[in-house]
Design a protein around this motif. Structure first.
Motif, PDB file in Angstrom:
ATOM      1  N   THR A   1       1.501   6.571  12.655  1.00  0.00           N
ATOM      2  CA  THR A   1       2.243   7.706  12.109  1.00  0.00           C
ATOM      3  C   THR A   1       2.182   7.683  10.588  1.00  0.00           C
ATOM      4  OG1 THR A   1       4.299   6.407  12.180  1.00  0.00           O
ATOM      5  CG2 THR A   1       3.846   7.865  14.053  1.00  0.00           C
ATOM      6  N   GLY A   2       1.856   8.827   9.978  1.00  0.00           N
ATOM      7  CA  GLY A   2       1.833   8.963   8.528  1.00  0.00           C
ATOM      8  C   GLY A   2       3.010   9.788   8.067  1.00  0.00           C
ATOM      9  N   SER A   3       3.522   9.501   6.863  1.00  0.00           N
ATOM     10  CA  SER A   3       4.793  10.084   6.448  1.00  0.00           C
ATOM     11  C   SER A   3       4.811  10.475   4.983  1.00  0.00           C
ATOM     12  CB  SER A   3       5.918   9.080   6.736  1.00  0.00           C
ATOM     13  OG  SER A   3       7.153   9.493   6.180  1.00  0.00           O
ATOM     14  N   LEU A   4       5.793  11.322   4.656  1.00  0.00           N
ATOM     15  CA  LEU A   4       6.068  11.652   3.267  1.00  0.00           C
ATOM     16  C   LEU A   4       6.621  10.463   2.492  1.00  0.00           C
ATOM     17  CD1 LEU A   4       7.773  15.195   3.451  1.00  0.00           C
ATOM     18  CD2 LEU A   4       5.358  14.647   3.184  1.00  0.00           C
ATOM     19  N   ASP A   5       6.989   9.391   3.208  1.00  0.00           N
ATOM     20  CA  ASP A   5       7.509   8.202   2.513  1.00  0.00           C
ATOM     21  C   ASP A   5       6.399   7.313   1.948  1.00  0.00           C
ATOM     22  OD1 ASP A   5       6.481   6.765   4.667  1.00  0.00           O
ATOM     23  OD2 ASP A   5       8.426   6.273   5.528  1.00  0.00           O
ATOM     24  N   HIS A   6       5.150   7.808   1.951  1.00  0.00           N
ATOM     25  CA  HIS A   6       3.967   7.170   1.367  1.00  0.00           C
ATOM     26  C   HIS A   6       3.337   6.125   2.291  1.00  0.00           C
ATOM     27  CE1 HIS A   6       5.834   7.849  -2.959  1.00  0.00           C
ATOM     28  NE2 HIS A   6       5.941   8.908  -2.162  1.00  0.00           N
ATOM     29  N   THR A   7       3.887   5.900   3.472  1.00  0.00           N
ATOM     30  CA  THR A   7       3.389   4.828   4.335  1.00  0.00           C
ATOM     31  C   THR A   7       2.833   5.365   5.642  1.00  0.00           C
ATOM     32  OG1 THR A   7       5.440   4.423   5.587  1.00  0.00           O
ATOM     33  CG2 THR A   7       5.211   3.335   3.442  1.00  0.00           C
ATOM     34  N   VAL A   8       2.055   4.489   6.287  1.00  0.00           N
ATOM     35  CA  VAL A   8       1.665   4.657   7.681  1.00  0.00           C
ATOM     36  C   VAL A   8       2.281   3.496   8.451  1.00  0.00           C
ATOM     37  CG1 VAL A   8      -0.270   4.669   9.318  1.00  0.00           C
ATOM     38  CG2 VAL A   8      -0.489   5.831   7.104  1.00  0.00           C
ATOM     39  N   ARG A   9       2.718   3.753   9.664  1.00  0.00           N
ATOM     40  CA  ARG A   9       3.230   2.685  10.516  1.00  0.00           C
ATOM     41  C   ARG A   9       2.460   2.688  11.838  1.00  0.00           C
ATOM     42  NH1 ARG A   9       8.521   0.442   9.551  1.00  0.00           N
ATOM     43  NH2 ARG A   9       9.266   1.068   7.486  1.00  0.00           N
ATOM     44  N   SER A  10       2.297   1.497  12.400  1.00  0.00           N
ATOM     45  CA  SER A  10       1.698   1.377  13.724  1.00  0.00           C
ATOM     46  C   SER A  10       2.746   0.863  14.694  1.00  0.00           C
ATOM     47  CB  SER A  10       0.484   0.441  13.700  1.00  0.00           C
ATOM     48  OG  SER A  10       0.836  -0.858  13.257  1.00  0.00           O
ATOM     49  N   TRP A  11       2.641   1.316  15.962  1.00  0.00           N
ATOM     50  CA  TRP A  11       3.678   1.068  16.955  1.00  0.00           C
ATOM     51  C   TRP A  11       3.050   0.757  18.314  1.00  0.00           C
ATOM     52  CZ3 TRP A  11       8.541   2.341  14.702  1.00  0.00           C
ATOM     53  CH2 TRP A  11       8.485   3.187  13.590  1.00  0.00           C
ATOM     54  N   ASN A  12       3.780  -0.010  19.102  1.00  0.00           N
ATOM     55  CA  ASN A  12       3.475  -0.136  20.523  1.00  0.00           C
ATOM     56  C   ASN A  12       4.014   1.101  21.207  1.00  0.00           C
ATOM     57  OD1 ASN A  12       3.823  -0.695  23.369  1.00  0.00           O
ATOM     58  ND2 ASN A  12       3.492  -2.852  22.914  1.00  0.00           N
ATOM     59  N   VAL A  13       3.124   1.932  21.738  1.00  0.00           N
ATOM     60  CA  VAL A  13       3.556   3.226  22.253  1.00  0.00           C
ATOM     61  C   VAL A  13       4.419   3.094  23.507  1.00  0.00           C
ATOM     62  CG1 VAL A  13       1.583   3.692  23.779  1.00  0.00           C
ATOM     63  CG2 VAL A  13       2.731   5.595  22.599  1.00  0.00           C
ATOM     64  N   MET A  14       4.289   1.975  24.218  1.00  0.00           N
ATOM     65  CA  MET A  14       5.045   1.808  25.461  1.00  0.00           C
ATOM     66  C   MET A  14       6.454   1.263  25.226  1.00  0.00           C
ATOM     67  SD  MET A  14       2.958   3.064  27.527  1.00  0.00           S
ATOM     68  CE  MET A  14       3.957   2.788  28.993  1.00  0.00           C
ATOM     69  N   THR A  15       6.641   0.532  24.122  1.00  0.00           N
ATOM     70  CA  THR A  15       7.946  -0.090  23.880  1.00  0.00           C
ATOM     71  C   THR A  15       8.664   0.451  22.652  1.00  0.00           C
ATOM     72  OG1 THR A  15       7.073  -1.880  22.486  1.00  0.00           O
ATOM     73  CG2 THR A  15       7.053  -2.223  24.888  1.00  0.00           C
ATOM     74  N   GLY A  16       7.931   1.087  21.730  1.00  0.00           N
ATOM     75  CA  GLY A  16       8.526   1.558  20.492  1.00  0.00           C
ATOM     76  C   GLY A  16       8.571   0.511  19.399  1.00  0.00           C
ATOM     77  N   GLU A  17       8.047  -0.679  19.670  1.00  0.00           N
ATOM     78  CA  GLU A  17       8.065  -1.763  18.697  1.00  0.00           C
ATOM     79  C   GLU A  17       7.148  -1.455  17.515  1.00  0.00           C
ATOM     80  OE1 GLU A  17       6.469  -6.405  18.362  1.00  0.00           O
ATOM     81  OE2 GLU A  17       6.319  -5.285  20.261  1.00  0.00           O
ATOM     82  N   THR A  18       7.618  -1.760  16.296  1.00  0.00           N
ATOM     83  CA  THR A  18       6.788  -1.604  15.106  1.00  0.00           C
ATOM     84  C   THR A  18       5.819  -2.763  14.993  1.00  0.00           C
ATOM     85  OG1 THR A  18       8.577  -0.479  13.924  1.00  0.00           O
ATOM     86  CG2 THR A  18       6.781  -1.357  12.603  1.00  0.00           C
ATOM     87  N   TYR A  19       4.548  -2.448  14.753  1.00  0.00           N
ATOM     88  CA  TYR A  19       3.551  -3.482  14.508  1.00  0.00           C
ATOM     89  C   TYR A  19       3.404  -3.763  13.020  1.00  0.00           C
ATOM     90  CZ  TYR A  19       1.743  -3.346  19.342  1.00  0.00           C
ATOM     91  OH  TYR A  19       1.587  -3.438  20.700  1.00  0.00           O
ATOM     92  N   LYS A  20       2.897  -2.763  12.270  1.00  0.00           N
ATOM     93  CA  LYS A  20       2.568  -2.957  10.872  1.00  0.00           C
ATOM     94  C   LYS A  20       3.024  -1.752  10.044  1.00  0.00           C
ATOM     95  CE  LYS A  20       0.228  -6.838  11.426  1.00  0.00           C
ATOM     96  NZ  LYS A  20       0.628  -8.119  10.778  1.00  0.00           N
ATOM     97  N   VAL A  21       3.231  -2.011   8.739  1.00  0.00           N
ATOM     98  CA  VAL A  21       3.482  -0.950   7.768  1.00  0.00           C
ATOM     99  C   VAL A  21       2.326  -0.956   6.777  1.00  0.00           C
ATOM    100  CG1 VAL A  21       5.035  -0.029   6.027  1.00  0.00           C
ATOM    101  CG2 VAL A  21       5.983  -1.231   8.012  1.00  0.00           C
TER     102      VAL A  21
END
Length: 384
Positions: free
Chosen positions: A220-240
């Motif tokens: 996911t890319g955002s106006l907050d200047h970052t991209v985040r990666s997630w486990n789509v099945m659990t919602g857990e954040t992987y990396k920023v």
């Protein structure tokens, strides 16, 4: 990475093959048919147009007239075209006759995106919802409610039946992922409409999303200047993914490399697993609105630029649009760009991998510091 062109080749050649101005206002979106022979464009002039891409000269094959406000999104599904507009409707058109077959009504604000899963059409809207429609009848089958602000991005993840065939207690489900101006993404059970989990972490609107090839990791890319990666099945954040100095506007994943475009005038490549930035593509003077990966990376602001994806070297600059390039597609050795200036330009990208523009690279290096300090005003985006 191939032979180097002459030092001034970028300034001495024109790569523009055609410039088509049948639209009378800005082009907002493009879609290609599965075989690449038909290009569809949607415009601020309230119409969509169909273009031939593989003929010697690109020609307008038909105009889709019926929307009462600008068209924001478009796609081609076999023999049909789907358009979504600021008039709050989705329309289905016959690609041969250009006749409107269905009007899907129910959203309370403009349509932002549409995707198709075969039997279903899925739409997102500024009205804070996503909706599922019957492709053949146009009936609204499901509304996904829960976001606090407009819904922008959509990703459909079909179930993997084979993964579950030996499991007695588990049931394979199709998943819809939505990204919103409220800063959250949500995963939904596509059959029941139940929200499975919410991806929380961004501090501003989510502008774009992508999924890895196996349907496990969401970006996911955002106006907050970052991209985040997630486990789509659990919602857990992987990396920023941190490094951009302004909003992330677009992203694309190819193999294990993530490409991002930003309001800080740069594009970047990242190792998706580790959130490691491996290359910064410099040279744009405005927001990078769109990208395409095709034997390298093509990015668009007012000019479109082709980069060597691995080295970051600028291969070719396509000059011709008067205002921002909002959308692009590639067919064979042709690059199609649609702009807010209302023109559809077609460029020759044959042998682009063999060129390097040394003058532009030197200029970019001299202005790196200045480029990083610009575009703070773009962050003041209202109404999201």
């Amino acid at each position: 990475m191939g032979k180097c062109g002459s030092k001034n080749n970028d300034n001495s050649k024109s790569y523009l093959l055609q410039s088509l101005n049948q639209h009378t206002a800005g082009i907002n979106c493009m879609a290609l048919s599965e075989d690449g022979s038909v290009l569809a464009t949607g415009s601020d002039d309230k119409t969509a147009r169909l273009w031939s891409t593989k003929t010697r000269k690109c020609e307008c094959m038909g105009t889709l007239v019926g929307h009462t406000d600008y068209i924001n999104c478009i796609l081609i599904e076999e023999a049909d075209v789907l358009t979504g507009g600021a008039d709050k409707t989705i329309r289905k058109w016959d690609i041969s006759s250009c006749q409107c077959l269905l009007v899907m009504e129910g959203h309370k604000s403009l349509i932002y995106r549409i995707i198709c899963t075969g039997d279903f059409v899925i739409s997102s809207s500024y009205d804070r919802t996503a909706k599922c429609w019957d492709f053949n009848e146009g009936v609204n089958l499901m509304t996904f409610e829960g976001h606090k602000r407009g819904v922008f991005s959509l990703i459909f993840i079909p179930s993997d039946e084979e993964e579950y065939e030996d499991a007695e207690d588990d049931e394979a489900i199709d998943i819809l992922v939505t990204g919103s101006a409220d800063g959250d993404a949500k995963a939904w059970n596509f059959e029941t409409g139940e929200c499975l989990h919410t991806f929380k972490g961004h501090t501003s609107a989510i502008t774009c999303m992508a999924m890895d090839s196996v349907g496990e990791t969401l970006f996911t890319g955002s106006l907050d200047h970052t991209v985040r990666s997630w486990n789509v099945m659990t919602g857990e954040t992987y990396k920023v993914f941190q490094g951009h100095q302004a909003s992330v506007i677009c992203l694309q994943i190819s193999n294990k490399i993530l490409y991002t475009g930003s309001s800080d005038h740069t594009s970047r490549s990242w190792v998706s697993e580790f959130a490691e930035c491996t290359r910064v593509y410099r040279g744009h003077k405005h927001t990078v609105i769109c990208m395409r990966f095709h034997e390298g990376l093509s990015c668009g602001d007012t000019f479109c630029r082709a980069f060597d994806a691995k080295s970051g070297a600028l291969k070719r600059t396509f000059r011709g649009h008067e205002t921002a390039v909002h959308t692009m597609q590639i067919v064979d050795n042709k690059l199609f760009t649609g702009s807010f200036d209302g023109t559809l330009n077609i460029w020759n990208i044959k042998n682009v991998a063999d060129e390097i523009n040394y003058d532009t690279i030197m200029e970019e290096e001299e202005n790196d510091e200045k480029t990083q300090m610009q575009m703070e005003e773009i962050e003041k985006i209202g109404g999201l």
